[in-house]
Design a protein around this motif. Structure first.
Motif, short mmCIF file in Angstrom:
data_model
loop_
_atom_site.label_atom_id
_atom_site.label_comp_id
_atom_site.label_asym_id
_atom_site.label_seq_id
_atom_site.Cartn_x
_atom_site.Cartn_y
_atom_site.Cartn_z
N LEU A 63 0.81 -1.22 0.00
CA LEU A 63 0.00 0.00 0.00
C LEU A 63 0.84 1.27 0.00
O LEU A 63 0.36 2.33 -0.38
CB LEU A 63 -0.95 0.00 1.20
N VAL A 64 2.09 1.16 0.44
CA VAL A 64 3.00 2.31 0.41
C VAL A 64 4.37 1.85 -0.07
O VAL A 64 4.69 0.65 -0.03
CB VAL A 64 3.15 2.99 1.80
N THR A 65 5.16 2.81 -0.52
CA THR A 65 6.54 2.56 -0.93
C THR A 65 7.43 3.63 -0.31
O THR A 65 6.94 4.69 0.09
CB THR A 65 6.71 2.60 -2.47
N LEU A 77 2.22 6.89 -0.99
CA LEU A 77 1.04 6.05 -1.15
C LEU A 77 1.12 5.33 -2.49
O LEU A 77 1.55 5.91 -3.48
CB LEU A 77 -0.22 6.93 -1.10
N ASN A 78 0.70 4.07 -2.53
CA ASN A 78 0.61 3.33 -3.79
C ASN A 78 -0.86 3.30 -4.20
O ASN A 78 -1.60 2.40 -3.77
CB ASN A 78 1.16 1.92 -3.62
N PRO A 79 -1.31 4.27 -4.99
CA PRO A 79 -2.73 4.35 -5.33
C PRO A 79 -3.23 3.14 -6.12
O PRO A 79 -4.40 2.77 -6.03
CB PRO A 79 -2.86 5.64 -6.14
N ASP A 80 -2.35 2.50 -6.87
CA ASP A 80 -2.77 1.31 -7.63
C ASP A 80 -3.22 0.19 -6.71
O ASP A 80 -4.18 -0.53 -7.01
CB ASP A 80 -1.65 0.83 -8.55
N GLU A 83 -6.58 1.09 -5.35
CA GLU A 83 -7.57 0.93 -6.42
C GLU A 83 -7.91 -0.55 -6.64
O GLU A 83 -9.06 -0.90 -6.87
CB GLU A 83 -7.04 1.54 -7.72
N ALA A 84 -6.92 -1.41 -6.53
CA ALA A 84 -7.17 -2.85 -6.68
C ALA A 84 -8.08 -3.37 -5.58
O ALA A 84 -8.99 -4.17 -5.83
CB ALA A 84 -5.84 -3.61 -6.70
N LEU A 85 -7.87 -2.91 -4.34
CA LEU A 85 -8.75 -3.33 -3.24
C LEU A 85 -10.17 -2.79 -3.44
O LEU A 85 -11.16 -3.48 -3.19
CB LEU A 85 -8.20 -2.87 -1.89
N THR A 86 -10.26 -1.55 -3.91
CA THR A 86 -11.56 -0.96 -4.19
C THR A 86 -12.28 -1.73 -5.29
O THR A 86 -13.48 -1.99 -5.19
CB THR A 86 -11.40 0.52 -4.60
#
Length: 120
Positions: A63-65, A77-80, A83-86
């Motif tokens: 979720l973060v890097t 933040l790793n928005p991808d 988004e995958a969880l969403t």
């Protein structure tokens, strides 16, 4: 599993990481932009080491890097991943919405029930 794009382990790690309110607050902070561990730790009344461990959990879940910028090591933040969880949740939400629409159609006052077969 409904969403074939994510493994069970990825989903489990993501939701387990988000189960903690401190980690959710960290995600909320990072949604405004990258920050160092010290900046992330400011609003919390826990040790810097505890905040760092929370970040490690979020990092392990993808979720973060962290990057290195000279002496700074900002957390991003790793928005991808979010988004995958969403998308995973949305798949189930859409499935259940369709089921409720069919149920609503069956229960509508103007719905004509299917003819029943009488036993012989």
């Amino acid at each position: 599993m409904l969403n074939k794009g994510m493994s069970d382990e990825t989903v489990n790690l993501g939701f387990a990481a988000l189960a903690d309110p401190v980690r959710r607050a960290i995600i909320a902070r990072l949604s405004r932009g990258p920050a160092t561990v010290n900046e992330i730790a400011e609003p919390f009344e826990i040790s810097l080491q505890a905040v760092s461990k929370h970040i490690q959990v979020l990092e392990h879940a993808g979720l973060v890097t962290r990057t290195r910028e000279a002496q700074r090591r900002p957390v991003h933040l790793n928005p991808d991943a979010l988004e995958a969880l969403t998308a995973w949740i949305d798949g189930y939400r859409l499935l259940h919405e369709q089921r409720f629409r069919r149920l609503d159609a069956l229960l509508a006052p103007d719905a004509t029930p299917a003819p029943r077969k009488e036993p012989s």
